[in-house]
Design an enzyme around this catalytic site. Structure first.
Site, PDB file in Angstrom:
ATOM      1  CD  GLN A 113      -7.644  -1.446   3.232  1.00 37.41           C
ATOM      2  OE1 GLN A 113      -6.872  -0.909   2.458  1.00 37.41           O
ATOM      3  NE2 GLN A 113      -7.385  -2.608   3.791  1.00 37.41           N
ATOM      4  CE  LYS A 128      -4.204   2.452   1.505  1.00 31.97           C
ATOM      5  NZ  LYS A 128      -3.989   1.010   1.755  1.00 31.97           N
ATOM      6  N   GLY A 167       0.682   0.943   7.633  1.00 32.37           N
ATOM      7  CA  GLY A 167       1.597   1.446   6.627  1.00 32.37           C
ATOM      8  C   GLY A 167       1.087   1.159   5.227  1.00 32.37           C
ATOM      9  CG  ASP A 168      -0.328   1.911   1.021  1.00 35.29           C
ATOM     10  OD1 ASP A 168      -0.819   0.776   0.927  1.00 35.29           O
ATOM     11  OD2 ASP A 168      -0.223   2.688   0.062  1.00 35.29           O
ATOM     12  CB  THR A 211       0.591  -7.918   1.523  1.00 37.73           C
ATOM     13  OG1 THR A 211       0.163  -7.085   2.601  1.00 37.73           O
ATOM     14  CG2 THR A 211      -0.250  -7.614   0.292  1.00 37.73           C
ATOM     15  CG  ASN A 242       6.821  -5.773   2.648  1.00 37.22           C
ATOM     16  OD1 ASN A 242       7.738  -6.411   3.113  1.00 37.22           O
ATOM     17  ND2 ASN A 242       5.586  -5.831   3.130  1.00 37.22           N
ATOM     18  CB  SER A 380      -3.597  -5.018   9.942  1.00 38.56           C
ATOM     19  OG  SER A 380      -2.437  -4.518   9.348  1.00 38.56           O
TER      20      SER A 380
END
Length: 450
Positions: A113, A128, A167-168, A211, A242, A380
């Site tokens: 990240q 994360k 979110g993830d 994404t 998603n 984000s």
């Protein structure tokens, strides 16, 4: 190859300390192979021991989530927040709720990240977090109760200028809403401490799509650099969540033929290509269906293959969008045999090290997720900006900004890849992404001192 003794010294130091953390060590090794030569050539980087400092998280927070479910039974879960590097801005990265979550997985994701966020050009550090809680099959009330208990512990470590989770996997708009509500009640603050919020309370348009859409915008940029277009290309997509579904939707809108979707139980194949209405239906149904792909088959769209992966299907472009290490060496070879010329990652580290080597050795275009799936965190970052201004931008404005950011990430990667290209002039996007991000982070670390 990097300077062997220097590379070995750093990697051996990490692998000795964290020998059981295979995902973390895999991610670190991939990056070290590209950045150690840059590190060795820069005296300021070496003097500040930048590589070792960058590989180690600044902070790892572990906490136990003890909570009472809706039946009155006490449950206990483990949870972590890895605040990896905050030199470029507040820690930024998602929360994952899944039984496979452990410290190694979260450290690898936080490390990746940092590089992904640096490539966006936005002021964000890397982090994360998550828990081994499994929301599958749980009632809405149980999910709410867990999220509230989770936030009661996490809230003391985050803030709008400190650490801003998103979110993830298994943490969507519903979970973010429960988490945000508990944070607001505990802190008496309405602030941008989470992203991926609902539009009614500080969320952003295009965040859900970002994404997947960003992956296709990056693919378009790669096609343009290779004097071709996405239109007419045959595309294999893995995943049915998603990212995969929105990537499929945008690819179809751009004129590509998307022929597969998949999940952990198999894949759905549609030789003539899924329609946009197929994908729109799946987007609406995938969070409530037990298997949205077999449901699609029952509607007359495609053929279901149980316990199979999509990598043997003929295609021009492959987009692995499911999870880490889903695509192995034999899968990479199968893709090449079936005409694949581009692989762009929609998930985080979905290609194993051996698969990456197959792609790069063959000379096809391979793009790592830290570059090609950065659209989510880019949006984000735009949500953070809107929250700071107490504003909400229109969807078309944000979609244009997303396209611009993905094109700029491509340009950064391409510039570094060309600079480091060998005699064969192969454009190594992985090396380009790793080096471009490393330079930005390393320069900021040097500027801020030890």
């Amino acid at each position: 190859m990097p300077n062997e003794s220097n590379f070995d010294e750093i990697y051996d130091f990490l692998s000795t300390k964290f020998e059981s953390e295979k995902e973390y060590l895999q991610a670190v090794r991939e990056v070290l192979e590209d950045i150690v030569p840059i590190y060795n050539a820069n005296e300021a980087y070496k003097q500040a021991d930048i590589v070792r400092r960058l590989c180690l998280p600044e902070r790892v927070i572990y906490f136990t989530v003890s909570w009472v479910n809706s039946e009155g039974t006490v449950e206990v879960n483990q949870a972590w927040r890895v605040q990896h590097n905050g030199v470029m801005g507040p820690y930024k990265g998602g929360l994952r709720f899944h039984p496979t979550v452990n410290l190694s997985v979260l450290k690898f994701l936080a490390f990746e990240q940092c590089f992904k966020n640096a490539l966006t050009g936005l002021p964000m550090g890397g982090g994360k977090g998550g828990s081994d809680f499994n929301p599958k099959g749980r009632s809405d009330r149980d999910i709410m109760l867990f999220c509230q208990a989770f936030m009661r512990e996490l809230q003391r470590h985050i803030g709008a200028n400190t650490d801003i989770p998103a979110g993830d996997i298994n943490v969507g708009a519903r979970e973010i809403g429960y988490l945000y509500g508990e944070y607001r009640r505990l802190n008496n603050k309405f602030e941008g401490v989470l992203t991926g919020k609902g539009l009614e309370f500080g969320g952003s348009y295009v965040r859900t799509e970002a994404t997947g859409f960003g992956l296709i915008y990056f693919t378009e940029a790669v096609c343009d650099a290779n004097d071709t277009t996405l239109e007419g290309k045959r595309v294999v997509v893995s995943g049915a969540g998603n990212v995969a579904l929105h990537a499929a939707k945008k690819a179809i809108q751009k004129g590509a033929t998307v022929v597969t979707l998949s999940n952990s139980r198999g894949f759905l194949f549609c030789d003539e290509g899924f329609s946009e209405s197929d994908i729109a239906w799946a987007i609406d149904a995938h969070t409530t269906s037990s298997n949205v792909l077999t449901d699609l088959e029952s509607k007359g769209s495609g053929v279901w293959f149980s316990d199979k992966t999509p990598w043997h299907v003929k295609c021009d472009i492959a987009l692995p969008c499911a999870t880490q290490n889903e695509l192995h060496e034999k899968d990479a070879k199968a893709l090449l045999e079936n005409g694949c010329s581009m692989v762009l990652e929609g998930a985080n580290m979905p290609c194993s090290n051996n698969a990456q080597e197959v792609f790069i050795d063959s000379g096809i275009t391979y793009v790592p997720g830290k570059a090609s799936n950065a659209g989510g965190v880019a949006l984000s970052g735009l949500e953070m900006s809107q929250n700071a201004q107490f504003s909400q931008h229109e969807a078309d404005v944000l979609d244009n900004e997303l396209q611009s950011i993905m094109k700029s990430i491509h340009a950064r990667c391409l510039e570094e890849a060309k600079r480091s290209a060998g005699k064969d002039n192969y454009i190594n996007y992985m090396k380009g992404a790793n080096i471009a991000a490393f330079r930005r982070i390393a320069d900021a670390m040097v500027a801020q001192g030890v």
